[in-house]
Design an enzyme around this catalytic site. Structure first.
Site, short mmCIF file in Angstrom:
data_model
loop_
_atom_site.label_atom_id
_atom_site.label_comp_id
_atom_site.label_asym_id
_atom_site.label_seq_id
_atom_site.Cartn_x
_atom_site.Cartn_y
_atom_site.Cartn_z
N ASP A 55 9.35 1.22 -11.32
CA ASP A 55 8.66 1.75 -10.32
C ASP A 55 7.83 2.92 -10.90
O ASP A 55 8.35 3.90 -11.06
CB ASP A 55 9.70 2.26 -9.36
N GLU B 208 12.97 6.81 -18.48
CA GLU B 208 11.62 7.05 -18.41
C GLU B 208 10.69 6.45 -19.38
O GLU B 208 10.81 6.58 -20.69
CB GLU B 208 11.47 8.97 -18.28
N ALA C 278 11.39 4.52 -14.76
CA ALA C 278 10.30 5.26 -13.85
C ALA C 278 9.24 5.45 -14.91
O ALA C 278 9.30 5.90 -15.92
CB ALA C 278 11.13 6.95 -13.49
N THR C 279 8.17 5.33 -14.24
CA THR C 279 6.94 5.37 -14.97
C THR C 279 6.18 6.79 -14.78
O THR C 279 5.04 7.01 -15.48
CB THR C 279 5.90 4.20 -14.79
N HIS D 130 12.98 10.37 -4.36
CA HIS D 130 13.55 8.75 -4.90
C HIS D 130 15.01 9.05 -5.76
O HIS D 130 15.81 8.05 -5.45
CB HIS D 130 12.50 8.38 -6.04
N GLY E 139 0.80 -1.03 -0.09
CA GLY E 139 0.09 0.00 -0.09
C GLY E 139 0.98 1.27 0.04
O GLY E 139 2.04 1.19 0.10
N ALA E 140 0.18 2.31 0.21
CA ALA E 140 0.91 3.56 0.13
C ALA E 140 1.86 3.83 1.36
O ALA E 140 1.39 3.41 2.49
CB ALA E 140 0.05 4.83 0.18
N SER F 165 9.06 0.57 -2.33
CA SER F 165 10.02 1.11 -2.88
C SER F 165 11.15 0.78 -2.42
O SER F 165 12.17 0.56 -3.30
CB SER F 165 9.61 2.44 -3.54
#
Length: 236
Positions: free
Chosen positions: A133, A111, A79-80, A99, A51-52, A57
């Site tokens: 991520d 990216e 990275a998305t 990050h 979860g958040a 990560s």
């Protein structure tokens, strides 16, 4: 909706194409898939869920660092998150900066907010590790491609690229050499959302997580910073 996990950028990234959907890209322009990993070189796929602010990560980054220390191979961070010079989302910029600050400087960066399979085909190597991520933001980007809007009630029809890019990712994963680590949010533990588009997103991410987990060698669920083994043993 905006998923509650931020991917990040680092120094000067290589940006994957963010325009044409899979159906409109010519075969000549698409990267050729890698062959399956050669004998003696283990192909690994790890899915990290949580979860958040669950610590997923950070856990995935430590896994990538451990792989690099054990093998001496390179790490590529995909990275998305959408990130541009004209960004006005200050909260996202802060997340990206955090990050960036904690990633080793020697890691490569790509990216890929839309064409994740293409980026994986291009950068996966037999001795390397790729950390994506995160899947959560990637699915969000596909759903809201070109600022697409949806009704609050009724059926949701996503753009064609939504299905095409998911299919491309699922086709790519079994062929990729090296170690691939995917980070994704587990957002189905809460109440059922009221809006149609939010319900659609939660359902589709849940279905995608199931497919990724089925393909993965290992699945780890992060709960309050503690990894719980869901599938597969840790590497020796």
């Amino acid at each position: 909706m905006t998923p509650a996990n931020a991917s990040a950028t680092a120094t000067e990234p290589v940006r994957a194409s963010t325009h044409a959907p899979a159906s409109e890209r010519s075969p000549q322009a698409a990267p050729a898939p890698h062959a399956a990993a050669v004998p003696g070189r283990a192909r690994q796929l790890t899915l990290v869920l949580g979860g958040a602010r669950s610590g997923k990560s950070h856990f995935a980054e430590q896994m990538a660092a451990d792989h690099a220390a054990a093998t001496g191979g390179p790490v590529t961070y995909i990275a998305t998150a959408r990130h541009g010079q004209d960004s006005t989302d200050e909260e996202m910029e802060v997340r990206i900066a955090l990050h960036r600050a904690r990633r080793p400087a020697e890691w490569g960066l790509v990216e890929a907010p839309l064409h994740l399979a293409d980026a994986l085909y291009t950068h996966a190597t037999h001795d390397g590790c790729i950390l994506v991520d995160c899947v959560t933001l990637w699915l969000n980007n596909l759903l809201f491609l070109d600022a697409r809007s949806y009704p609050e009630h009724g059926l949701v029809t996503p753009p064609a690229a939504f299905t095409e890019e998911i299919d491309a990712l699922l086709s790519a994963l079994p062929t990729l050499p090296g170690h691939v680590i995917l980070v994704s949010n587990e957002i189905g533990f809460g109440v059922v959302p009221m809006g149609a588009i939010t319900r659609f997103y939660v359902d589709e991410l849940g279905r995608l997580n199931q497919k990724l987990a089925a393909a993965a060698d290992r699945v780890r669920l992060l709960v309050a910073g503690i990894p719980v083994s869901v599938k597969g043993a840790d590497p020796a």
